[in-house]
Enzyme design. Structure first.
Site, PDB file in Angstrom:
ATOM      1  N   SER A 146       0.824  -1.231   0.022  1.00  0.00           N
ATOM      2  CA  SER A 146       0.015   0.136   0.018  1.00  0.00           C
ATOM      3  C   SER A 146       0.656   1.222   0.079  1.00  0.00           C
ATOM      4  O   SER A 146       2.104   1.311   0.640  1.00  0.00           O
ATOM      5  CB  SER A 146      -0.929   0.037   1.327  1.00  0.00           C
ATOM      6  N   TYR A 169      -1.497  -0.400   9.872  1.00  0.00           N
ATOM      7  CA  TYR A 169      -1.528  -0.599   8.571  1.00  0.00           C
ATOM      8  C   TYR A 169      -0.195  -0.453   7.632  1.00  0.00           C
ATOM      9  O   TYR A 169       0.341  -1.020   6.979  1.00  0.00           O
ATOM     10  CB  TYR A 169      -2.756  -0.066   7.880  1.00  0.00           C
TER      11      TYR A 169
END
Length: 267
Positions: A146, A169
């Site tokens: 990501s 994350y």
């Protein structure tokens, strides 16, 4: 156009929606026999049916919680029992967040659960598939990272109410990128190429939440920072995964491919 994965066996985790679903359909259209691993049964079976209809290859859905090692073992056993001992392509797509709370409000247990979902699964599924990848005598692994792994946004942007992924994350996806390089090293003697895609703002149903649920939850933060000022699509990421999973990328390993409209370049 088609056939770039003809006769090959592919395993995709997190395949019941979004990028995983789009990749399963694309792989099937290119001739692969595709195993879709995901927790949601109805959605997974529906995507398996769409993938089956998109090409002549076989598909199978196996309900799997990739955070549970026993379920991963059982799923890969089903794949190899049906299609033989070799897996030619693995897409480690599963991931997500447990909480969107910003640091320091995110709790330790939430941090650890996000790491398990978005990083440990990449390790555990790759580890379980490794003998089958070696048996393919020329396999590929693609991991899903990501832009959060390498990017941040100005404080003023967040002050305007924009949402940003939690630190758990970002840490998990940075770990996925480090793991990609190490697995590429481990795989090289066996002809296993390991690469990674790094999506930015990709519009899927699962990313539409926050202050304006009609668009990607980081749209306000990222769109002005991109060279291509729109959200990407799951199909655009699937095309990148296909490239890294077929012979077109035969001299590429250990690399991270940005699919983000120029975000990282701009930052």
């Amino acid at each position: 156009m088609g056939g770039r994965l003809e006769g090959r066996v592919a395993v995709i985790t997190g395949a019941s929606g979004g990028i995983g679903a789009a990749t399963a359909i694309r792989f099937a259209a290119e001739g692969a026999r595709v195993a879709l691993l995901a927790r949601r049964v109805d959605e997974g079976e529906a995507i398996a049916q769409k993938a089956r209809a998109s090409g002549s290859g076989e598909t199978m859905f196996v309900q799997t919680d990739a955070t549970e090692e026993e379920q991963v073992d059982a799923a890969i056993n089903q794949v190899t029992e049906r299609w033989g001992p070799a897996i030619h392509a693995l897409f480690n797509n599963v991931g997500g967040v447990v909480s969107v709370k910003a640091f320091p409000d995110e709790r330790v247990d939430q941090f650890e659960r996000t790491l398990r979902l978005s990083l440990t699964t990449t390790f555990s599924v790759s580890r379980r598939c490794w003998p089958a990848l070696i048996a393919a005598n020329g396999a590929t692994v693609v991991n899903n990272s990501s832009g959060a792994a390498v990017a941040a946004v100005p404080r003023e942007t967040l002050a305007k109410g924009s949402v940003w992924p939690p630190v758990s994350y970002a840490a998990a996806k940075a770990g996925v990128e480090a793991l990609t390089r190490q697995l590429a090293q481990a795989g090289s003697p066996h002809g296993i190429r390991v690469n990674c895609v790094r999506p930015g703002q990709i519009d899927t149903p699962g990313t539409r939440f926050g202050p304006d649920a009609a668009k990607h939850f980081v749209a306000d933060a990222l769109t002005p920072l991109q060279l291509i000022e729109r959200a990407g699509t799951a199909e655009e990421v699937a095309a990148a995964v296909l490239f890294l999973s077929c012979d077109d990328s035969s001299f590429i390993t250990g690399k991270i491919l940005d699919v983000d409209g120029g975000l990282v370049f701009q930052l």
